[in-house]
Each structure stands twice: as structure tokens, then as C-alpha cells.
Design a protein around this motif. Structure first.
Motif, PDB file in Angstrom:
ATOM      1  N   THR A 267       0.837  -1.203   0.000  1.00  0.00           N
ATOM      2  CA  THR A 267       0.000   0.000   0.000  1.00  0.00           C
ATOM      3  C   THR A 267       0.871   1.253   0.000  1.00  0.00           C
ATOM      4  OG1 THR A 267      -0.124   0.094   2.420  1.00  0.00           O
ATOM      5  CG2 THR A 267      -1.819  -1.194   1.267  1.00  0.00           C
ATOM      6  N   ILE A 268       0.267   2.379  -0.328  1.00  0.00           N
ATOM      7  CA  ILE A 268       1.013   3.614  -0.471  1.00  0.00           C
ATOM      8  C   ILE A 268       1.638   4.072   0.849  1.00  0.00           C
ATOM      9  CG2 ILE A 268      -1.042   5.045  -0.136  1.00  0.00           C
ATOM     10  CD1 ILE A 268       0.107   6.989  -2.185  1.00  0.00           C
ATOM     11  N   GLN A 269       1.000   3.754   1.987  1.00  0.00           N
ATOM     12  CA  GLN A 269       1.550   4.138   3.289  1.00  0.00           C
ATOM     13  C   GLN A 269       2.185   2.972   4.032  1.00  0.00           C
ATOM     14  OE1 GLN A 269       1.926   7.179   3.718  1.00  0.00           O
ATOM     15  NE2 GLN A 269       0.458   8.000   2.246  1.00  0.00           N
ATOM     16  N   GLY A 270       2.033   1.748   3.521  1.00  0.00           N
ATOM     17  CA  GLY A 270       2.693   0.590   4.101  1.00  0.00           C
ATOM     18  C   GLY A 270       2.215   0.240   5.495  1.00  0.00           C
ATOM     19  N   ASP A 271       2.998  -0.592   6.178  1.00  0.00           N
ATOM     20  CA  ASP A 271       2.723  -1.024   7.545  1.00  0.00           C
ATOM     21  C   ASP A 271       3.798  -0.440   8.455  1.00  0.00           C
ATOM     22  OD1 ASP A 271       0.554  -2.653   6.729  1.00  0.00           O
ATOM     23  OD2 ASP A 271       1.946  -4.255   6.186  1.00  0.00           O
ATOM     24  N   SER A 272       3.374   0.269   9.483  1.00  0.00           N
ATOM     25  CA  SER A 272       4.316   1.001  10.340  1.00  0.00           C
ATOM     26  C   SER A 272       4.254   0.524  11.785  1.00  0.00           C
ATOM     27  CB  SER A 272       4.022   2.505  10.292  1.00  0.00           C
ATOM     28  OG  SER A 272       4.206   3.016   8.982  1.00  0.00           O
ATOM     29  N   VAL A 273       5.434   0.247  12.361  1.00  0.00           N
ATOM     30  CA  VAL A 273       5.575  -0.139  13.756  1.00  0.00           C
ATOM     31  C   VAL A 273       6.378   0.950  14.470  1.00  0.00           C
ATOM     32  CG1 VAL A 273       6.494  -1.852  15.354  1.00  0.00           C
ATOM     33  CG2 VAL A 273       5.505  -2.587  13.179  1.00  0.00           C
ATOM     34  N   ALA A 274       5.897   1.367  15.638  1.00  0.00           N
ATOM     35  CA  ALA A 274       6.523   2.476  16.360  1.00  0.00           C
ATOM     36  C   ALA A 274       7.007   2.039  17.733  1.00  0.00           C
ATOM     37  CB  ALA A 274       5.534   3.637  16.495  1.00  0.00           C
ATOM     38  N   VAL A 275       8.077   2.677  18.206  1.00  0.00           N
ATOM     39  CA  VAL A 275       8.585   2.482  19.572  1.00  0.00           C
ATOM     40  C   VAL A 275       9.052   3.837  20.102  1.00  0.00           C
ATOM     41  CG1 VAL A 275       9.297   0.088  19.241  1.00  0.00           C
ATOM     42  CG2 VAL A 275      10.919   1.940  18.752  1.00  0.00           C
ATOM     43  N   TRP A 276       8.979   3.997  21.408  1.00  0.00           N
ATOM     44  CA  TRP A 276       9.533   5.191  22.045  1.00  0.00           C
ATOM     45  C   TRP A 276      11.005   4.962  22.330  1.00  0.00           C
ATOM     46  CZ3 TRP A 276       6.596   9.022  21.212  1.00  0.00           C
ATOM     47  CH2 TRP A 276       5.220   8.981  21.387  1.00  0.00           C
ATOM     48  N   GLU A 277      11.814   5.981  22.096  1.00  0.00           N
ATOM     49  CA  GLU A 277      13.241   5.919  22.383  1.00  0.00           C
ATOM     50  C   GLU A 277      13.657   7.139  23.181  1.00  0.00           C
ATOM     51  OE1 GLU A 277      15.504   5.506  18.785  1.00  0.00           O
ATOM     52  OE2 GLU A 277      15.230   3.333  18.759  1.00  0.00           O
ATOM     53  N   GLY A 278      14.850   7.063  23.785  1.00  0.00           N
ATOM     54  CA  GLY A 278      15.395   8.218  24.472  1.00  0.00           C
ATOM     55  C   GLY A 278      15.884   9.244  23.473  1.00  0.00           C
ATOM     56  N   GLY A 279      16.239  10.414  23.945  1.00  0.00           N
ATOM     57  CA  GLY A 279      16.735  11.469  23.071  1.00  0.00           C
ATOM     58  C   GLY A 279      18.135  11.166  22.572  1.00  0.00           C
ATOM     59  N   GLY A 280      18.786  12.174  22.001  1.00  0.00           N
ATOM     60  CA  GLY A 280      20.144  11.971  21.532  1.00  0.00           C
ATOM     61  C   GLY A 280      20.430  12.666  20.225  1.00  0.00           C
ATOM     62  N   ARG A 281      19.379  13.053  19.515  1.00  0.00           N
ATOM     63  CA  ARG A 281      19.580  13.758  18.249  1.00  0.00           C
ATOM     64  C   ARG A 281      19.037  15.185  18.348  1.00  0.00           C
ATOM     65  NH1 ARG A 281      18.448   8.636  17.217  1.00  0.00           N
ATOM     66  NH2 ARG A 281      16.273   9.070  17.623  1.00  0.00           N
ATOM     67  N   GLY A 282      19.116  15.744  19.533  1.00  0.00           N
ATOM     68  CA  GLY A 282      18.636  17.106  19.726  1.00  0.00           C
ATOM     69  C   GLY A 282      17.235  17.177  20.307  1.00  0.00           C
ATOM     70  N   ALA A 283      16.644  16.016  20.601  1.00  0.00           N
ATOM     71  CA  ALA A 283      15.287  16.007  21.143  1.00  0.00           C
ATOM     72  C   ALA A 283      15.274  16.509  22.573  1.00  0.00           C
ATOM     73  CB  ALA A 283      14.710  14.592  21.085  1.00  0.00           C
ATOM     74  N   THR A 284      14.140  17.037  23.002  1.00  0.00           N
ATOM     75  CA  THR A 284      14.030  17.541  24.357  1.00  0.00           C
ATOM     76  C   THR A 284      13.928  16.400  25.369  1.00  0.00           C
ATOM     77  OG1 THR A 284      11.648  17.733  23.965  1.00  0.00           O
ATOM     78  CG2 THR A 284      12.970  19.707  23.669  1.00  0.00           C
ATOM     79  N   ASP A 285      13.104  15.423  25.119  1.00  0.00           N
ATOM     80  CA  ASP A 285      12.868  14.363  26.101  1.00  0.00           C
ATOM     81  C   ASP A 285      12.955  12.950  25.523  1.00  0.00           C
ATOM     82  OD1 ASP A 285      12.141  16.025  28.443  1.00  0.00           O
ATOM     83  OD2 ASP A 285      10.513  16.649  27.141  1.00  0.00           O
ATOM     84  N   GLY A 286      12.784  12.784  24.240  1.00  0.00           N
ATOM     85  CA  GLY A 286      12.774  11.463  23.647  1.00  0.00           C
ATOM     86  C   GLY A 286      12.322  11.541  22.213  1.00  0.00           C
ATOM     87  N   SER A 287      12.114  10.406  21.610  1.00  0.00           N
ATOM     88  CA  SER A 287      11.694  10.392  20.212  1.00  0.00           C
ATOM     89  C   SER A 287      10.836   9.168  19.938  1.00  0.00           C
ATOM     90  CB  SER A 287      12.906  10.401  19.279  1.00  0.00           C
ATOM     91  OG  SER A 287      13.644   9.192  19.409  1.00  0.00           O
TER      92      SER A 287
END
Length: 250
Positions: free
Chosen positions: A148-168
Motif C-alpha cells: 500500500t502507499i503508506q505501508g505497515d508502520s511499527v513504532a517504539v519510544w526511544e530516548g533522546g540523543g539527536r537534539g530532542a528535548t525528552d525522547g523520540s
């Protein structure tokens, strides 16, 4: 006899109290349910957001010129496909959403609306092309089926490290239908996988800025992963939300 009655009463009382004491110590009864992804979110991505276009103006704000592929690590096979791109044929094909797939949709100028569909699923709606992406947390597994055009997406919370304030939020997307990385025919194949990092950065004004790092990997049409970053400012309401249909050429 009197002493025997006292012992019996004492034993009965101890037995009646045992379940209560066990429950107080966590020894018995159903274990507490683990906190949900919504409850444990280190950042709040919900709300309305609008694109901030500070780079790649000629690829994002207008239809790129045929043959302008600068910055994309294309294979010879990809160049051949892009060189054959014909805007008139694209308009007449009826397949107008090729450049609105998951690898490209956040580069299309427009607005996002992010909400929790349920406590395990985050939903991202895009007004450009009227597209919807769904990010599944936990042990969700794709059911299979056509690409499909948007595919299948799996998400997880991670800690910061790339300039994020609290996480990503890290999102991995597969099972994608082939499409365009740019509207001028730069292709990606059905072998493409996508990794994204959604982060919040606080601007000097104190306003949140949503920064999405997008990594597209395609063994067929890309010589190496294609990495881009898109930014979005928070909007106070849905007042400017204006869904529009897909267009092959704008």
C-alpha cells in the motif's frame, strides 16, 4: 475442651486473613496491566502542525524540472525511469498519488493532524493528498496483503540523543507500494523500507518544533540510504486545515 475451641477459632481466623494479607503483598489476584504506549509517551506529538520549508524549495514548492535529481543517490535503473517521466502521462494515468507515499509525504508542503486512535496506535493525517498513516506500538504484527502507499508502520519510544528535548518516536515502515521520492519521477520500489525519528525541539520563542528525520532504503533504486529532515510548527487549532486531492504535477 475449652482449650481446643480456642485453637480452632485461631486457625480459622488465620485462614480467613491469609488471602487479604497475600493481596496486600502482591501475592494473588491478577497482575497490574503494563502502562500503555500512550501513557508512557515521553513527548506529546498530538495536534495540528504545518510544514516549515527552509530547504529544497525547488523540489517541494514547485514541480521539479525533469532531470533535476540533485541529492538523491540514484542507481542507473532509477535514472532511466526518471528520465522517462512524462507529466502529461502522469496526469492521464489516474494514479495521481505516487509522490504521496510514506517515503515522500512529509516533504509535501501542508499540514499534519496527529491523534491517538487508541492507547496503542498513533494516527497521522496529512491534508495534502488526504493521506493517513497509522503507527502501531507494542507487539502488533502486519496481517500481510498487497503493498500500500503508506505501508505497515511499527513504532517504539526511544530516548533522546539527536537534539530532542525528552525522547523520540522511531517508526519502521515496510510493505510499501512503489512510488516517487520526488514529483518528477524519482522512483522507489516495493523493496523499500523506511525508518523515521519524530522528535520535538523547543525554539527560542518557547514554541515546539516537530523534526522528522526520514531514512529511505531501497536496494533497487538507491545506492545508499536517502536521508532527509522535515520540520513542522505547532498550530493552535484546525482553522487552517484544508484537505486537498493528490496531484501528479500540482
Amino acid at each position: 475442651m475449652r482449650r481446643g475451641c480456642v485453637v480452632a477459632v485461631t486457625v480459622a481466623l488465620a485462614m480467613s486473613l491469609a488471602p487479604s494479607l497475600g493481596a496486600q503483598r502482591g501475592q494473588g489476584g491478577a497482575p497490574a496491566a503494563p502502562p500503555t504506549p500512550q501513557a508512557t509517551a515521553p513527548i506529546d506529538l498530538t495536534g495540528y502542525w504545518v510544514s516549515v520549508v527552509t530547504e529544497d524549495w525547488r523540489y517541494r514548492m514547485v514541480t521539479p524540472m525533469k532531470g533535476d535529481y540533485q541529492g538523491v543517490p540514484m542507481t542507473p535503473a532509477a535514472v532511466a525511469i526518471a528520465d522517462a517521466w512524462d507529466p502529461a502521462k502522469e496526469e492521464g494515468s489516474g494514479d495521481l498519488c505516487k509522490s504521496y507515499g510514506a517515503p515522500a509525504i512529509l516533504r509535501v508542503p501542508g499540514r499534519l493532524h496527529i491523534t491517538w486512535q487508541d492507547d496503542q496506535t498513533l494516527r497521522l493525517d496529512v491534508d495534502a493528498g488526504q493521506q493517513t498513516r497509522v503507527f502501531h506500538f507494542g507487539d502488533w504484527k502486519a496481517q500481510g496483503g498487497p503493498h500500500t502507499i503508506q505501508g505497515d508502520s511499527v513504532a517504539v519510544w526511544e530516548g533522546g540523543g539527536r537534539g530532542a528535548t525528552d525522547g523520540s518516536m522511531k517508526v519502521t515502515t515496510t510493505n510499501l507500494k512503489a512510488g516517487y521520492l520526488r514529483k518528477n519521477g524519482v522512483p522507489y520500489s516495493e523493496s523499500t523500507s523506511l525508518t523515521e525519528y519524530y522528535e520535538l525541539v523547543t525554539e527560542p520563542s518557547g514554541s515546539p518544533l516537530l523534526v522528522v528525520t526520514i531514512v529511505t532504503t531501497d536496494p533497487m533504486y538507491l545506492r545508499q540510504p536517502f536521508v532527509i529532515t522535515s520540520q513542522f510548527k505547532k498550530e493552535p487549532s484546525e482553522a487552517k486545515w484544508k484537505p486537498s486531492a493528490c496531484s501528479a504535477t500540482w
